[in-house]
Structures are given as C-alpha cells and as structure tokens.
Write a protein that holds these residues in place. Structure first.
Motif, PDB file in Angstrom:
ATOM      1  N   ILE A  69      50.674 -11.152 -10.215  1.00 26.54           N
ATOM      2  CA  ILE A  69      49.752 -12.276 -10.834  1.00 26.54           C
ATOM      3  C   ILE A  69      50.173 -13.067 -11.894  1.00 26.54           C
ATOM      4  O   ILE A  69      50.204 -14.360 -11.739  1.00 26.54           O
ATOM      5  CB  ILE A  69      48.533 -11.559 -11.256  1.00 26.54           C
ATOM      6  CG1 ILE A  69      47.707 -10.678  -9.975  1.00 26.54           C
ATOM      7  CG2 ILE A  69      47.345 -12.617 -11.963  1.00 26.54           C
ATOM      8  CD1 ILE A  69      46.421  -9.809 -10.532  1.00 26.54           C
ATOM      9  N   GLU A  70      50.988 -12.530 -12.792  1.00 30.92           N
ATOM     10  CA  GLU A  70      51.478 -13.381 -13.763  1.00 30.92           C
ATOM     11  C   GLU A  70      52.609 -14.295 -13.215  1.00 30.92           C
ATOM     12  O   GLU A  70      52.927 -15.436 -13.712  1.00 30.92           O
ATOM     13  CB  GLU A  70      52.091 -12.472 -15.099  1.00 30.92           C
ATOM     14  CG  GLU A  70      51.040 -11.626 -15.730  1.00 30.92           C
ATOM     15  CD  GLU A  70      50.035 -12.624 -16.325  1.00 30.92           C
ATOM     16  OE1 GLU A  70      50.097 -13.685 -16.841  1.00 30.92           O
ATOM     17  OE2 GLU A  70      48.864 -12.133 -16.195  1.00 30.92           O
ATOM     18  N   THR A  71      53.410 -13.814 -12.277  1.00 36.11           N
ATOM     19  CA  THR A  71      54.737 -14.650 -11.748  1.00 36.11           C
ATOM     20  C   THR A  71      53.971 -15.652 -11.063  1.00 36.11           C
ATOM     21  O   THR A  71      54.192 -16.589 -11.234  1.00 36.11           O
ATOM     22  CB  THR A  71      55.411 -13.752 -10.978  1.00 36.11           C
ATOM     23  OG1 THR A  71      55.900 -12.646 -11.654  1.00 36.11           O
ATOM     24  CG2 THR A  71      56.375 -14.638 -10.144  1.00 36.11           C
ATOM     25  N   MET A  72      52.914 -15.346 -10.148  1.00 38.84           N
ATOM     26  CA  MET A  72      52.349 -16.553  -9.418  1.00 38.84           C
ATOM     27  C   MET A  72      51.495 -17.578 -10.396  1.00 38.84           C
ATOM     28  O   MET A  72      51.604 -18.650 -10.098  1.00 38.84           O
ATOM     29  CB  MET A  72      51.330 -15.875  -8.302  1.00 38.84           C
ATOM     30  CG  MET A  72      52.052 -15.066  -7.475  1.00 38.84           C
ATOM     31  SD  MET A  72      50.843 -14.578  -6.112  1.00 38.84           S
ATOM     32  CE  MET A  72      50.175 -13.276  -6.748  1.00 38.84           C
ATOM     33  N   LYS A  73      50.900 -16.966 -11.271  1.00 42.18           N
ATOM     34  CA  LYS A  73      50.355 -18.013 -12.298  1.00 42.18           C
ATOM     35  C   LYS A  73      51.488 -18.945 -13.027  1.00 42.18           C
ATOM     36  O   LYS A  73      51.220 -20.267 -13.177  1.00 42.18           O
ATOM     37  CB  LYS A  73      49.657 -17.101 -13.498  1.00 42.18           C
ATOM     38  CG  LYS A  73      48.137 -16.756 -12.957  1.00 42.18           C
ATOM     39  CD  LYS A  73      47.574 -15.955 -13.947  1.00 42.18           C
ATOM     40  CE  LYS A  73      46.055 -15.501 -13.682  1.00 42.18           C
ATOM     41  NZ  LYS A  73      45.418 -14.629 -14.708  1.00 42.18           N
ATOM     42  N   ALA A  74      52.539 -18.429 -13.243  1.00 44.18           N
ATOM     43  CA  ALA A  74      53.368 -19.245 -13.938  1.00 44.18           C
ATOM     44  C   ALA A  74      54.032 -20.171 -12.820  1.00 44.18           C
ATOM     45  O   ALA A  74      54.224 -21.550 -13.277  1.00 44.18           O
ATOM     46  CB  ALA A  74      54.698 -18.353 -14.425  1.00 44.18           C
ATOM     47  N   MET A  75      54.168 -19.791 -11.665  1.00 41.75           N
ATOM     48  CA  MET A  75      54.793 -20.763 -10.504  1.00 41.75           C
ATOM     49  C   MET A  75      53.617 -21.765 -10.220  1.00 41.75           C
ATOM     50  O   MET A  75      53.831 -22.936 -10.233  1.00 41.75           O
ATOM     51  CB  MET A  75      54.860 -19.938  -9.307  1.00 41.75           C
ATOM     52  CG  MET A  75      55.855 -18.798  -9.170  1.00 41.75           C
ATOM     53  SD  MET A  75      55.985 -17.956  -7.890  1.00 41.75           S
ATOM     54  CE  MET A  75      56.459 -18.979  -6.632  1.00 41.75           C
ATOM     55  N   LEU A  76      52.181 -21.529 -10.500  1.00 44.01           N
ATOM     56  CA  LEU A  76      51.262 -22.511 -10.186  1.00 44.01           C
ATOM     57  C   LEU A  76      51.236 -23.472 -11.281  1.00 44.01           C
ATOM     58  O   LEU A  76      51.004 -24.568 -11.104  1.00 44.01           O
ATOM     59  CB  LEU A  76      50.032 -21.676 -10.213  1.00 44.01           C
ATOM     60  CG  LEU A  76      48.798 -22.472  -9.669  1.00 44.01           C
ATOM     61  CD1 LEU A  76      49.023 -23.120  -8.376  1.00 44.01           C
ATOM     62  CD2 LEU A  76      47.648 -21.563  -9.460  1.00 44.01           C
ATOM     63  N   ALA A  77      51.636 -22.976 -12.505  1.00 43.02           N
ATOM     64  CA  ALA A  77      51.528 -23.771 -13.698  1.00 43.02           C
ATOM     65  C   ALA A  77      52.667 -24.664 -13.583  1.00 43.02           C
ATOM     66  O   ALA A  77      52.537 -26.048 -14.145  1.00 43.02           O
ATOM     67  CB  ALA A  77      51.574 -23.099 -14.947  1.00 43.02           C
ATOM     68  N   SER A  78      53.688 -24.429 -12.849  1.00 47.37           N
ATOM     69  CA  SER A  78      54.839 -25.419 -12.812  1.00 47.37           C
ATOM     70  C   SER A  78      54.794 -26.349 -11.741  1.00 47.37           C
ATOM     71  O   SER A  78      55.446 -27.245 -11.717  1.00 47.37           O
ATOM     72  CB  SER A  78      56.209 -24.536 -12.580  1.00 47.37           C
ATOM     73  OG  SER A  78      56.118 -23.888 -11.377  1.00 47.37           O
ATOM     74  N   LYS A  79      53.733 -26.310 -10.858  1.00 46.08           N
ATOM     75  CA  LYS A  79      53.695 -27.083  -9.891  1.00 46.08           C
ATOM     76  C   LYS A  79      53.045 -28.633 -10.198  1.00 46.08           C
ATOM     77  O   LYS A  79      52.184 -28.560 -10.922  1.00 46.08           O
ATOM     78  CB  LYS A  79      52.682 -26.434  -8.761  1.00 46.08           C
ATOM     79  CG  LYS A  79      53.511 -25.092  -7.853  1.00 46.08           C
ATOM     80  CD  LYS A  79      54.054 -25.573  -6.855  1.00 46.08           C
ATOM     81  CE  LYS A  79      54.881 -24.662  -6.414  1.00 46.08           C
ATOM     82  NZ  LYS A  79      56.363 -25.068  -5.622  1.00 46.08           N
TER      83      LYS A  79
END
Length: 83
Positions: free
Chosen positions: A73-83
């Motif tokens: 979840i934390e990884t995906m949230k970081a990926m989402l924030a970088s988009k």
C-alpha cells in the motif's frame, strides 16, 4: 549538437496520437493503483475476522498478509504521488 526534427502533417498527427496514448497510460496507471490500494486496504480489514483464530497457520498467514499488504500500500501510494 543534435537538432530535434519538427514533424508536420501526418507525422505531427502521429506524434499527437502517441502523446495522447501516453496520457491514457498514465490515467490507467492511476486507476490501477487507486483500485489496488483499496483492494489491499480491504484485505487488511478482513484480517480482523480471523484475529481470534487459534490456528497457528492462519495466524502466521494473517501476519504475513498484514506485513506485505501494508508495504505494498505504501509503495503504491508513493507511485501514485509521483504520477
């Protein structure tokens, strides 16, 4: 020093097409990540159902799911924030 070629006519339409395609890919990436975050959060909520289990295998599985899903979840949230 290299110069960037300027596209005209059908070539510029193709360039525009690929730009639009990249934007769509980014949109789908965001949809995927958002959906997977919700999916993983749902899995964490479901763990409360088996929190009182006396089965050691189930408890171990539950702990592993909690750990991995939280990290993901934390990884995906970081990926989402970088988009």
């Amino acid at each position: 020093m290299k110069r960037k070629a300027t596209l005209t006519g059908k070539h510029s339409e193709l360039e525009e097409f690929f730009e639009n395609l990249n934007q769509l890919k980014n949109h789908f990436d965001k949809l995927f990540l958002t959906g997977m975050i919700k999916h993983h959060e749902g899995a964490l909520q479901m763990l409360t159902i088996i929190s009182g289990s006396t089965n050691d295998e189930v408890k171990t599985l539950s702990e592993n799911i909690a750990t991995t899903q939280t990290i993901e979840i934390e990884t995906m949230k970081a990926m989402l924030a970088s988009k």
